[in-house]
Design an enzyme around this catalytic site. Structure first.
Site, short mmCIF file in Angstrom:
data_model
loop_
_atom_site.label_atom_id
_atom_site.label_comp_id
_atom_site.label_asym_id
_atom_site.label_seq_id
_atom_site.Cartn_x
_atom_site.Cartn_y
_atom_site.Cartn_z
N ASP A 1 5.08 34.99 -7.67
CA ASP A 1 5.48 35.83 -8.79
C ASP A 1 6.80 36.52 -8.49
O ASP A 1 6.87 37.39 -7.62
CB ASP A 1 4.42 36.90 -9.06
CG ASP A 1 3.16 36.33 -9.69
OD1 ASP A 1 3.28 35.60 -10.68
OD2 ASP A 1 2.06 36.61 -9.18
N GLY B 1 3.13 42.26 -14.22
CA GLY B 1 3.91 43.26 -13.50
C GLY B 1 3.24 43.82 -12.27
O GLY B 1 3.91 44.21 -11.32
N GLY C 1 -0.44 43.60 -9.56
CA GLY C 1 -1.70 43.00 -9.17
C GLY C 1 -2.83 44.01 -9.30
O GLY C 1 -2.60 45.22 -9.43
N GLY C 2 -4.05 43.52 -9.26
CA GLY C 2 -5.22 44.38 -9.23
C GLY C 2 -5.62 45.01 -10.55
O GLY C 2 -6.38 45.98 -10.57
N ASP D 1 -4.01 33.76 -15.07
CA ASP D 1 -3.61 34.67 -13.99
C ASP D 1 -3.90 36.11 -14.40
O ASP D 1 -3.43 36.58 -15.44
CB ASP D 1 -2.11 34.50 -13.72
CG ASP D 1 -1.60 35.38 -12.59
OD1 ASP D 1 -2.41 36.06 -11.94
OD2 ASP D 1 -0.37 35.38 -12.36
N HIS E 1 0.91 30.38 -5.57
CA HIS E 1 1.54 30.97 -6.75
C HIS E 1 2.51 32.07 -6.30
O HIS E 1 2.16 32.95 -5.51
CB HIS E 1 0.45 31.57 -7.64
CG HIS E 1 0.93 32.03 -8.98
ND1 HIS E 1 1.17 31.15 -10.02
CD2 HIS E 1 1.22 33.26 -9.46
CE1 HIS E 1 1.57 31.83 -11.09
NE2 HIS E 1 1.62 33.11 -10.77
N MET F 1 8.91 36.15 -13.88
CA MET F 1 8.73 37.25 -14.83
C MET F 1 10.05 38.01 -14.90
O MET F 1 10.16 39.16 -14.47
CB MET F 1 7.61 38.17 -14.38
CG MET F 1 6.27 37.50 -14.18
SD MET F 1 4.99 38.72 -13.80
CE MET F 1 3.91 37.74 -12.78
N MET G 1 -1.64 34.82 -19.38
CA MET G 1 -1.81 36.05 -18.62
C MET G 1 -3.07 36.77 -19.10
O MET G 1 -3.21 37.05 -20.29
CB MET G 1 -0.60 36.96 -18.79
CG MET G 1 0.68 36.44 -18.15
SD MET G 1 0.55 36.14 -16.36
CE MET G 1 0.10 37.78 -15.76
N SER H 1 -2.17 33.96 -5.20
CA SER H 1 -0.90 34.58 -5.52
C SER H 1 -0.35 35.35 -4.32
O SER H 1 -0.98 36.29 -3.83
CB SER H 1 -1.05 35.55 -6.70
OG SER H 1 0.15 36.25 -6.91
N MET I 1 9.56 39.02 -9.94
CA MET I 1 9.71 40.06 -10.96
C MET I 1 11.05 40.77 -10.79
O MET I 1 11.50 40.98 -9.67
CB MET I 1 8.58 41.09 -10.84
CG MET I 1 7.19 40.50 -10.85
SD MET I 1 5.95 41.80 -10.62
CE MET I 1 4.48 40.80 -10.42
N HIS J 1 6.43 31.45 -10.71
CA HIS J 1 6.29 32.12 -12.01
C HIS J 1 7.37 33.19 -12.11
O HIS J 1 7.34 34.20 -11.40
CB HIS J 1 4.88 32.74 -12.09
CG HIS J 1 4.63 33.55 -13.31
ND1 HIS J 1 3.58 34.44 -13.39
CD2 HIS J 1 5.27 33.62 -14.50
CE1 HIS J 1 3.60 35.02 -14.58
NE2 HIS J 1 4.62 34.54 -15.27
#
Length: 216
Positions: free
Chosen positions: A35, A142, A144-145, A175, A33, A68, A137, A8, A37, A66
């Site tokens: 993301d 929203g 990472g980590g 993910d 990937h 979001m 998910m 990602s 947002m 992806h």
């Protein structure tokens, strides 16, 4: 099919983006990937189409996008123009999901649908046959980590059962919180694509980490 690995970009070093893309190109990663947002659908803002367009000429792997965001159907053509192989939209963000999936395919992309951790897989019962991939998910979207949600393993197994019971070949992507330990359990449960952000990009040897994920 051997499972795929999709690092990602959200966890990459954006000051050295070209180097990070080259690392992906020369690694055993299958996809990249992306993301996107909007700060509305999820409580964070990541990056948008200028980053996708900057990555497009450098990336030699398929781009897995992806969204979001609210109203993702408004941006189908832009995602296609940015070079996406797969466009993934949230079930929770699409009032007319079947129409959106059809439009994604008409634009020349593969179509995926994402389910948040609280969203039951039964809601895909009547559209699963139209999907190329389902993204589960395993953290709340929203950021990472985050810590891996354990129920995701069982959810993956049930999703695989539904796909096989219908005689389909729809991929399952997972993910959130993916590492060697959670990744192994997800693959055993039926996951086809593992997304990993911090575990790859924050590593001192990211290509080795990708190789380890591929070997699970």
């Amino acid at each position: 099919m051997k499972h795929l690995v999709a690092p990602s970009l959200l966890s990459a070093d954006f000051l050295n983006l070209a180097q990070e893309i080259e690392m992906i190109n020369t690694s055993e990663a299958d996809w990249l990937h992306m993301d996107i947002m909007d700060g509305v659908f999820v409580p964070n803002i990541s990056f948008g189409f200028p980053v996708l367009e900057a990555v497009k000429p450098l990336l030699k792997k398929p781009m897995d996008v992806h969204l979001m965001i609210v109203e993702p159907q408004k941006f189908i053509q832009q995602v296609a123009d940015a070079g996406a192989y797969m466009m993934n939209v949230h079930y929770e963000a699409c009032t007319h999901l079947h129409r959106t999936i059809a439009a994604i395919k008409e634009a020349g992309m593969k179509a995926g649908v994402t389910l948040n951790p609280h969203t039951p897989i039964c809601l895909l019962e009547d559209i699963l046959q139209d999907l190329d991939m389902v993204l589960l998910m395993s953290v709340n979207p929203g950021f990472g980590g985050q810590r891996f949600i354990e129920h995701s393993v069982t959810k993956t197994a049930r999703m695989k059962e539904m796909i096989l019971s219908k005689g389909l070949s729809t991929l399952i992507q997972v993910d959130g919180g993916v590492n060697e330990e959670t990744g192994k359990r997800l693959v055993e449960a039926g996951a086809d694509v593992l997304v990993a952000g911090n575990f790859v990009f924050k590593s001192s040897a990211p290509k080795q980490v990708i190789r380890q994920l591929k070997a699970l």
